[in-house]
Design an enzyme around this catalytic site. Sequence first.
Site, mmCIF file in Angstrom:
data_model
loop_
_atom_site.group_PDB
_atom_site.id
_atom_site.type_symbol
_atom_site.label_atom_id
_atom_site.label_comp_id
_atom_site.label_asym_id
_atom_site.label_seq_id
_atom_site.Cartn_x
_atom_site.Cartn_y
_atom_site.Cartn_z
ATOM 1 C CD GLU A 1 10.967 -2.281 6.948
ATOM 2 O OE1 GLU A 1 11.364 -1.363 6.231
ATOM 3 O OE2 GLU A 1 10.336 -3.257 6.503
ATOM 4 C CD GLU B 1 12.661 -5.987 -5.278
ATOM 5 O OE1 GLU B 1 13.390 -5.566 -4.359
ATOM 6 O OE2 GLU B 1 13.089 -6.262 -6.407
ATOM 7 N N GLY C 1 6.843 -6.378 0.209
ATOM 8 C CA GLY C 1 6.233 -6.203 1.529
ATOM 9 C C GLY C 1 7.242 -6.568 2.599
ATOM 10 C CB SER C 2 6.856 -7.266 6.169
ATOM 11 O OG SER C 2 5.952 -8.345 6.141
ATOM 12 C CE LYS D 1 -3.112 -9.501 -1.280
ATOM 13 N NZ LYS D 1 -3.404 -8.073 -0.969
ATOM 14 C CB ALA D 2 -3.343 -4.137 -5.735
ATOM 15 C CD1 TRP E 1 -0.290 -1.738 3.032
ATOM 16 C CD2 TRP E 1 0.741 0.235 3.303
ATOM 17 N NE1 TRP E 1 0.525 -1.835 4.137
ATOM 18 C CE2 TRP E 1 1.168 -0.640 4.323
ATOM 19 C CE3 TRP E 1 1.262 1.527 3.277
ATOM 20 C CZ2 TRP E 1 2.092 -0.265 5.301
ATOM 21 C CZ3 TRP E 1 2.186 1.898 4.244
ATOM 22 C CH2 TRP E 1 2.586 1.011 5.246
ATOM 23 C CG ASN E 2 5.124 1.214 0.206
ATOM 24 O OD1 ASN E 2 4.643 0.457 -0.635
ATOM 25 N ND2 ASN E 2 6.410 1.197 0.502
ATOM 26 C CB CYS F 1 11.356 -0.822 1.284
ATOM 27 S SG CYS F 1 11.205 -0.458 -0.456
#
Length: 476
Positions: free
Chosen positions: A377, A246, A224-225, A171-172, A147-148, A280
């Site tokens: 983070e 990523e 994502g994470s 899948k956004a 979502w960023n 990120c």
Amino acid sequence: MYPELRLFIGGQWRKTADDLAVVNPATEEELGRLPCAARSDLDDALDAAANGFRTWSRTAPRDRANVIRHAAALMRARQEEIAQAITLEHGKPLPQARLEVIRGAEFFEWDAGEVMRTYGRVIPAPKGHKFSVHHQPIGVVAAFSPWNFPMSQPARKISGALASGCSIILKAAEETPAGAILIARAFEDAGLPPGVLNLVFGVPSDISGYLIPQDPVRLVAFTGSTAVGRHLTGLAAQNDTRVLMELGGHAPVIVCEDTDVEAAAVAGAIRKVRNAGQVCTSPTRFFVHDSVFDAFAEAFVTRIKATVVGNGMEPGVEMGPTANDRRVSALAAFIEDARKKGAIVETGGAKYGTQGYFFQPTVLTNVHETALIMREEPFGPVAVLNPVSSLEHAIAQSNSVRYGLAGYAFTNRADYIDRLVDEVEVGNLSINTLEASMPETPFGGVKSSGSGREGGIEGLENYMTVKNVWHSAGIA
Ligand code: NAD
């Protein structure tokens, strides 16, 4: 200003019985209802993508590039519409949303050029034989974007897949679906065949758990994470499916004694609050040489305090809200932990205002190495400033985490730069700038920050397989 929210499967826009609220993080008002895919929708998406792959992989690369360029031109023409939707659902300042739309279009334009250069090669062979190497699209891609960056994150995945000749089920993020929906609209209007791009939403773990093990899926692409990336890599491994990951970062910034301290501090403070720190590559751990620490900290804190926080729709706002209330409580917990271990909160440190998911731009100093924020983070507008005694000390601190995505340094000394290039464990190192990547440069991490690269000439490699062909003139 905000589009109708739908799934996009086999070239058709779909509503479903189940839906979720999409909320403006600056006002907490509902923007729309997002349909959630049922198993039957996912099965349809898999069939559509398998059919789409058959058509698209056989479409000439030049024709694929033309469709992609046409869609990118539509995105540029629709910049204002897309940017406003992004600001509403994500909260970032409108000028930053406008830049994001252009960046997303640039990802498509770069890959549309690159697809014409996915060269194979001919290997010297004995007489009567030919050895040749061919790059071919890998197949159906299951992709998951966060979502960023509601538009440029889906753009990365869709661009790589479509340019390579793959079909994709994306899948956004449920928090920010409009960016991906408006990309899909542009491709529909540009004449992309049905089934090549499919868009679904729902409960993330249900969708990834169902899609990833399915036979047509040949690549799992995720941003994502690190924790979720590891989980998805495990699911993919059960089927020997390739992954492009990523993942998170925890970027160090090394400030050497020879630099223009004030300019570096101001650049760092402005960059720290960009996207409310939810990037990120966001600069977070500042390691500043002892001799310039006080001057750096003073200029940094002064600029952070001057940050204009507010609704991204209002002119002059530099920083909007964080994505949701989970981020606000996660940031508060990081700060509380650091404070207990001796950190000084120079400014900020708490939720901002009473409406929306805002967090105060925050600077911590004297942060002990055992504080959670030195290892994980924060993904928010929080910076850590710690003094270091030497370049060696700064590099050791930089490399002390499992992350290795972006790293930054401010120095003009050639001997320092040589050491930084050799020794800092990151996929992207920037010197005297806090920009980390462009469409033409390969972006990705080392260590727990992921595998594979997006962009650059390396980007399409993830979406393609290599076939070695041995052709003998006679039966041998
Ligand atoms: P999260 O880890 O729950 O989610 C991150 C993203 O992954 C979201 O888009 C989410 O929809 C998706 N996701 C979560 N579980 C999934 C699953 N089982 N299958 C498929 N997708 C799944 O965290 P969050 O609270 O939404 O975001 C905070 C953390 O996410 C941050 O700390 C940061 O590490 C990470 N993040 C990283 C990036 C990046 O650009 N690398 C972007 C957004 C979030």
